[in-house]
Scaffold this motif. Structure first.
Motif, PDB file in Angstrom:
ATOM      1  N   SER A  26       0.735  -1.163  -0.030  1.00  0.00           N
ATOM      2  CA  SER A  26      -0.128  -0.008  -0.010  1.00  0.00           C
ATOM      3  C   SER A  26       1.055   1.202   0.009  1.00  0.00           C
ATOM      4  O   SER A  26       2.054   1.267  -0.107  1.00  0.00           O
ATOM      5  CB  SER A  26      -1.036   0.106   1.251  1.00  0.00           C
ATOM      6  OG  SER A  26      -0.166   0.049   2.377  1.00  0.00           O
ATOM      7  N   SER A  35      -6.440   0.450   4.394  1.00  0.00           N
ATOM      8  CA  SER A  35      -7.863   0.288   4.237  1.00  0.00           C
ATOM      9  C   SER A  35      -8.749   1.550   3.662  1.00  0.00           C
ATOM     10  O   SER A  35      -9.987   1.167   3.241  1.00  0.00           O
ATOM     11  CB  SER A  35      -8.651  -0.527   5.566  1.00  0.00           C
ATOM     12  OG  SER A  35      -8.561   0.703   6.363  1.00  0.00           O
ATOM     13  N   CYS A  36      -8.170   2.478   3.787  1.00  0.00           N
ATOM     14  CA  CYS A  36      -9.035   3.744   2.993  1.00  0.00           C
ATOM     15  C   CYS A  36      -8.350   4.087   1.828  1.00  0.00           C
ATOM     16  O   CYS A  36      -8.651   5.273   1.629  1.00  0.00           O
ATOM     17  CB  CYS A  36      -8.815   4.794   4.497  1.00  0.00           C
ATOM     18  SG  CYS A  36      -9.736   4.528   5.983  1.00  0.00           S
ATOM     19  N   GLU A  37      -7.387   3.548   1.546  1.00  0.00           N
ATOM     20  CA  GLU A  37      -6.762   4.027   0.331  1.00  0.00           C
ATOM     21  C   GLU A  37      -7.729   3.768  -1.044  1.00  0.00           C
ATOM     22  O   GLU A  37      -8.480   2.719  -1.049  1.00  0.00           O
ATOM     23  CB  GLU A  37      -5.402   3.432  -0.022  1.00  0.00           C
ATOM     24  CG  GLU A  37      -4.233   4.011   1.128  1.00  0.00           C
ATOM     25  CD  GLU A  37      -3.181   3.306   0.697  1.00  0.00           C
ATOM     26  OE1 GLU A  37      -2.815   2.720  -0.396  1.00  0.00           O
ATOM     27  OE2 GLU A  37      -1.969   3.299   1.803  1.00  0.00           O
ATOM     28  N   ASP A  38      -7.463   4.638  -2.150  1.00  0.00           N
ATOM     29  CA  ASP A  38      -8.004   4.388  -3.439  1.00  0.00           C
ATOM     30  C   ASP A  38      -6.880   4.426  -4.241  1.00  0.00           C
ATOM     31  O   ASP A  38      -6.177   5.447  -4.605  1.00  0.00           O
ATOM     32  CB  ASP A  38      -9.047   5.626  -3.741  1.00  0.00           C
ATOM     33  CG  ASP A  38      -9.629   4.952  -4.976  1.00  0.00           C
ATOM     34  OD1 ASP A  38      -9.843   4.017  -5.385  1.00  0.00           O
ATOM     35  OD2 ASP A  38     -10.079   6.174  -5.477  1.00  0.00           O
ATOM     36  N   PRO A  39      -6.615   3.344  -5.263  1.00  0.00           N
ATOM     37  CA  PRO A  39      -7.416   1.937  -5.153  1.00  0.00           C
ATOM     38  C   PRO A  39      -6.945   1.310  -3.973  1.00  0.00           C
ATOM     39  O   PRO A  39      -6.069   1.354  -3.150  1.00  0.00           O
ATOM     40  CB  PRO A  39      -6.675   1.429  -6.322  1.00  0.00           C
ATOM     41  CG  PRO A  39      -5.265   2.053  -6.485  1.00  0.00           C
ATOM     42  CD  PRO A  39      -5.526   3.418  -6.306  1.00  0.00           C
ATOM     43  N   LEU A  40      -7.875   0.240  -3.268  1.00  0.00           N
ATOM     44  CA  LEU A  40      -7.706  -0.460  -2.288  1.00  0.00           C
ATOM     45  C   LEU A  40      -6.428  -1.409  -2.456  1.00  0.00           C
ATOM     46  O   LEU A  40      -6.766  -2.230  -3.617  1.00  0.00           O
ATOM     47  CB  LEU A  40      -8.792  -1.078  -2.034  1.00  0.00           C
ATOM     48  CG  LEU A  40      -9.037  -1.798  -0.603  1.00  0.00           C
ATOM     49  CD1 LEU A  40      -9.009  -0.660   0.584  1.00  0.00           C
ATOM     50  CD2 LEU A  40     -10.328  -2.625  -0.510  1.00  0.00           C
ATOM     51  N   GLU A 112      -5.876  -1.944 -10.554  1.00  0.00           N
ATOM     52  CA  GLU A 112      -4.885  -0.579 -10.306  1.00  0.00           C
ATOM     53  C   GLU A 112      -4.118  -1.092  -8.996  1.00  0.00           C
ATOM     54  O   GLU A 112      -4.670  -1.718  -8.088  1.00  0.00           O
ATOM     55  CB  GLU A 112      -5.840   0.361 -10.077  1.00  0.00           C
ATOM     56  CG  GLU A 112      -6.735   0.659 -11.114  1.00  0.00           C
ATOM     57  CD  GLU A 112      -7.696   2.034 -10.799  1.00  0.00           C
ATOM     58  OE1 GLU A 112      -7.145   2.975 -10.153  1.00  0.00           O
ATOM     59  OE2 GLU A 112      -8.736   2.050 -11.119  1.00  0.00           O
TER      60      GLU A 112
END
Length: 199
Positions: A26, A35-40, A112
């Motif tokens: 991550s 767990s809050c990132e985009d993309p997961l 992604e």
């Protein structure tokens, strides 16, 4: 050189390796914020279930020669000579799936990733936690595995130990080699549950 060795007989299917892998790849490197990132972030190791629900951690073997590297049309897959790691360059990958079609272990996924340009789908697979190793750490999946199903060791030593284990099983006074604590009990419970469902 050390490599990740899989011991499927010790896997309890807890999937902690998958969580640790996703976190290690991550942007933030911590479980909560990842767990809050985009993309997961997604794992590069995948735990499958056997007949009795026993786990099998499936990951890239970094084959030599590597079929994925030979099939890669744009040349995005290469080997790091120092570690033997087969790695995908996210900037060169064109998401053609040629690598996945040739991989005999089905470990290449497409999505992604934090390492790729935003919005770009790429081929993703285990990179042996190359960045962690450069920092003097062991791969995240090995670090988190408490049952000993994943170890990071020299292949010669791992092969000798396995040969010795097999040799002990054919000895006249062979005794069962103890697995990680609780693995036998867990597998016995799973087999009993499967047996009860069939009644």
């Amino acid at each position: 050189m050390k490599q990740v060795v899989v011991h499927p007989e010790r896997c309890v299917g807890c999937m902690q390796c998958m969580i640790a892998c996703a976190t290690a790849h991550s942007r933030t490197k911590t479980l909560f914020s990842a767990s809050c990132e985009d993309p997961l972030p997604k794992p590069r190791i995948h735990v499958g279930a056997g007949l009795y629900g026993e786990g099998f951690p499936n990951r890239c073997r970094h084959c030599d020669p590597a079929p994925c590297m030979l099939a890669c049309l744009p040349g995005a897959i290469s080997r790091i000579p120092e570690t033997g790691t087969v790695r995908i360059d996210p900037d060169i990958c064109i998401n053609c799936a040629s690598c996945a079609m040739t991989c005999p272990y089905g470990v290449i996924r497409f999505h992604e990733d934090a390492s790729a340009p935003p919005g770009k789908m790429i081929a993703v697979k285990c990179d042996n936690c190359h960045d962690r190793q450069k920092a003097g750490q062991i791969p995240a999946c090995v670090e988190i595995c408490k049952s000993g199903a994943l170890t990071f060791e020299e292949m010669d030593a791992a092969m000798k130990r396995k040969t010795d284990e097999v040799a002990r099983t054919v000895s006249p006074d062979a005794r069962k080699v103890p697995e990680a604590p609780g693995v036998d009990l867990l597998n016995a419970v799973k087999k009993a549950q499967i047996g009860m469902r069939k009644i």
